[in-house]
Design a protein around this motif. Sequence first.
Motif, PDB file in Angstrom:
ATOM      1  N   SER A 199       3.720  15.753  -0.129  1.00 42.57           N
ATOM      2  CA  SER A 199       4.150  16.802  -0.446  1.00 42.57           C
ATOM      3  C   SER A 199       4.950  17.106   0.296  1.00 42.57           C
ATOM      4  CB  SER A 199       3.108  17.698  -1.347  1.00 42.57           C
ATOM      5  OG  SER A 199       2.066  18.224   0.120  1.00 42.57           O
ATOM      6  N   LYS A 200       5.652  18.379   0.599  1.00 44.83           N
ATOM      7  CA  LYS A 200       6.009  19.507   1.676  1.00 44.83           C
ATOM      8  C   LYS A 200       5.230  20.023   2.231  1.00 44.83           C
ATOM      9  CE  LYS A 200       5.946  23.868  -0.928  1.00 44.83           C
ATOM     10  NZ  LYS A 200       7.096  24.956  -1.700  1.00 44.83           N
ATOM     11  N   PHE A 201       3.352  20.344   1.625  1.00 46.74           N
ATOM     12  CA  PHE A 201       2.362  20.569   2.796  1.00 46.74           C
ATOM     13  C   PHE A 201       1.941  19.561   3.573  1.00 46.74           C
ATOM     14  CE2 PHE A 201       2.044  22.163  -1.433  1.00 46.74           C
ATOM     15  CZ  PHE A 201       2.602  23.826  -1.314  1.00 46.74           C
TER      16      PHE A 201
ATOM     17  N   GLU B 196       7.507  18.561  -4.262  1.00 50.70           N
ATOM     18  CA  GLU B 196       7.596  20.688  -4.393  1.00 50.70           C
ATOM     19  C   GLU B 196       6.023  20.726  -4.617  1.00 50.70           C
ATOM     20  OE1 GLU B 196       9.288  23.409  -3.364  1.00 50.70           O
ATOM     21  OE2 GLU B 196      10.762  21.368  -2.395  1.00 50.70           O
ATOM     22  N   SER B 197       5.422  19.895  -4.676  1.00 48.56           N
ATOM     23  CA  SER B 197       3.944  20.128  -5.260  1.00 48.56           C
ATOM     24  C   SER B 197       3.493  18.681  -5.701  1.00 48.56           C
ATOM     25  CB  SER B 197       4.127  21.213  -7.137  1.00 48.56           C
ATOM     26  OG  SER B 197       4.325  20.054  -7.584  1.00 48.56           O
ATOM     27  N   THR B 198       1.802  19.111  -4.868  1.00 43.59           N
ATOM     28  CA  THR B 198       1.037  18.000  -5.659  1.00 43.59           C
ATOM     29  C   THR B 198       0.894  17.499  -6.510  1.00 43.59           C
ATOM     30  OG1 THR B 198      -0.757  18.646  -3.694  1.00 43.59           O
ATOM     31  CG2 THR B 198      -1.408  17.381  -4.955  1.00 43.59           C
ATOM     32  N   GLU B 199       1.097  17.892  -7.529  1.00 35.73           N
ATOM     33  CA  GLU B 199       1.339  17.625  -9.034  1.00 35.73           C
ATOM     34  C   GLU B 199       2.505  16.352  -9.209  1.00 35.73           C
ATOM     35  OE1 GLU B 199      -1.521  20.470  -8.748  1.00 35.73           O
ATOM     36  OE2 GLU B 199       1.066  21.277  -8.606  1.00 35.73           O
TER      37      GLU B 199
ATOM     38  N   ILE C  72       0.959  -1.368   0.276  1.00 31.72           N
ATOM     39  CA  ILE C  72      -0.105   0.142  -0.218  1.00 31.72           C
ATOM     40  C   ILE C  72       1.116   1.273  -0.128  1.00 31.72           C
ATOM     41  CG2 ILE C  72      -1.961   1.318   1.148  1.00 31.72           C
ATOM     42  CD1 ILE C  72      -2.126  -1.312   2.713  1.00 31.72           C
ATOM     43  N   ILE C  73       0.536   1.856  -0.946  1.00 31.58           N
ATOM     44  CA  ILE C  73       1.597   3.653  -1.229  1.00 31.58           C
ATOM     45  C   ILE C  73       0.643   4.324  -0.408  1.00 31.58           C
ATOM     46  CG2 ILE C  73       2.378   4.693  -2.775  1.00 31.58           C
ATOM     47  CD1 ILE C  73       3.428   2.783  -4.488  1.00 31.58           C
ATOM     48  N   GLY C  74       1.049   5.402   0.349  1.00 29.70           N
ATOM     49  CA  GLY C  74       0.161   6.375   1.030  1.00 29.70           C
ATOM     50  C   GLY C  74       0.624   7.694   0.000  1.00 29.70           C
ATOM     51  N   ARG C  75       0.041   8.390  -0.482  1.00 33.17           N
ATOM     52  CA  ARG C  75       0.093   9.370  -0.786  1.00 33.17           C
ATOM     53  C   ARG C  75      -0.527  10.958  -0.053  1.00 33.17           C
ATOM     54  NH1 ARG C  75      -4.149  13.776  -2.878  1.00 33.17           N
ATOM     55  NH2 ARG C  75      -3.594  14.423  -5.263  1.00 33.17           N
TER      56      ARG C  75
ATOM     57  N   VAL D 219       3.462   8.389  -7.311  1.00 31.26           N
ATOM     58  CA  VAL D 219       2.709   8.216  -7.030  1.00 31.26           C
ATOM     59  C   VAL D 219       2.871   7.484  -7.847  1.00 31.26           C
ATOM     60  CG1 VAL D 219       0.650   7.467  -5.738  1.00 31.26           C
ATOM     61  CG2 VAL D 219       2.036   9.080  -5.075  1.00 31.26           C
ATOM     62  N   LYS D 220       2.419   7.850  -9.184  1.00 34.39           N
ATOM     63  CA  LYS D 220       1.727   7.163 -10.434  1.00 34.39           C
ATOM     64  C   LYS D 220       2.740   5.788 -10.682  1.00 34.39           C
ATOM     65  CE  LYS D 220      -0.105   7.391 -15.498  1.00 34.39           C
ATOM     66  NZ  LYS D 220      -0.681   6.611 -15.194  1.00 34.39           N
ATOM     67  N   THR D 221       4.108   6.780 -11.130  1.00 39.91           N
ATOM     68  CA  THR D 221       5.348   6.017 -11.553  1.00 39.91           C
ATOM     69  C   THR D 221       4.832   4.112 -10.573  1.00 39.91           C
ATOM     70  OG1 THR D 221       5.774   8.090 -13.094  1.00 39.91           O
ATOM     71  CG2 THR D 221       7.451   6.220 -12.393  1.00 39.91           C
ATOM     72  N   THR D 222       6.161   4.686  -9.580  1.00 37.27           N
ATOM     73  CA  THR D 222       5.822   3.946  -8.470  1.00 37.27           C
ATOM     74  C   THR D 222       5.013   3.047  -8.806  1.00 37.27           C
ATOM     75  OG1 THR D 222       7.143   5.660  -7.165  1.00 37.27           O
ATOM     76  CG2 THR D 222       6.668   3.727  -5.960  1.00 37.27           C
ATOM     77  N   ALA D 223       4.259   3.201  -8.284  1.00 38.03           N
ATOM     78  CA  ALA D 223       2.915   2.119  -8.419  1.00 38.03           C
ATOM     79  C   ALA D 223       2.748   1.441  -9.677  1.00 38.03           C
ATOM     80  CB  ALA D 223       1.584   3.420  -8.011  1.00 38.03           C
ATOM     81  N   GLU D 224       3.120   2.232 -10.481  1.00 35.64           N
ATOM     82  CA  GLU D 224       3.014   1.258 -12.056  1.00 35.64           C
ATOM     83  C   GLU D 224       4.409   0.577 -11.636  1.00 35.64           C
ATOM     84  OE1 GLU D 224       1.925   3.666 -15.486  1.00 35.64           O
ATOM     85  OE2 GLU D 224      -0.088   3.799 -14.055  1.00 35.64           O
ATOM     86  N   HIS D 225       4.901   0.818 -11.705  1.00 34.68           N
ATOM     87  CA  HIS D 225       6.487   0.114 -11.896  1.00 34.68           C
ATOM     88  C   HIS D 225       6.692  -1.306 -10.488  1.00 34.68           C
ATOM     89  CE1 HIS D 225      11.087  -0.531 -12.828  1.00 34.68           C
ATOM     90  NE2 HIS D 225      11.299  -0.503 -11.373  1.00 34.68           N
TER      91      HIS D 225
END
Length: 252
Positions: free
Chosen positions: A127-129, A186-189, A102-105, A195-201
């Motif tokens: 994100s930094k927020f 640095e940003s949500t984007e 499970i990856i947390g976002r 997250v997408k790249t890590t999960a799909e990998h």
Amino acid sequence: MSEKQPYVTLEIENEVGYIEFFHPAHNSLPGDVLAKLAQTITDAGTNDAIKVVVLKSGGDRTFCAGASFEELININDAATGKVFFSGFANVINAMRKCPKFIIGRIQGKTVGGGVGLAAATDYCMASKFAAIKLSELNIGIGPFVVGPAIERKMGLSAMSQIAIDANTFYPAEWAKQKGLFSQVYESTEELDEAVKTTAEHLCTYNTEAMVEMKKVFWQGTDHWDALLAERAATSGKLVLSDFTKEKLKGFK
């Protein structure tokens, strides 16, 4: 999806199951949303179309404000209190038992039970927020149910620090240094892209190997069903104290 009503959704994209929860009160979690979240995580764990799970929340300001104060205020007996706090216990145990990573976002501030959810993920990206705070002591209870998950991830020293310093938001970078977050963006984007790249990998890896690794990561936690139930009972009892009842009046 209307952002007015609470929801828990599961969407599958490229073998990644994205579980999203939302509540208009800063993503605070009442019992019914917690129950649905626990069930959705369990279902994703047995769904052959999903290889990796991502846990996220709606909105962009707050990942999760923790327990629902509205429900806390209305607890009048220990049994109801235990049931309420068991909601977070059930979600953490569902995450622990889910055979998939499970990856947390974590896109924004996270408080109390929300820190527990972040800690129960297997790989947490923020994100930094995403400042964190354990505010339970402020209202006369403590992070009893989520404590084991946070301690497992960050160590007893860091968990004790934020549990005692209940008024302070600790920055995302501090949470990364203490092991809660693997990466801070640095940003949500940027976070969403990563997250997408890590999960799909991860989906390209051997599923059996990931299942076995998950068992190793969570070794020594088989007693958590009983432990978190005990902790929920402790919180359920404390929430009835005069101190807490008085404190909660300020949130009405």
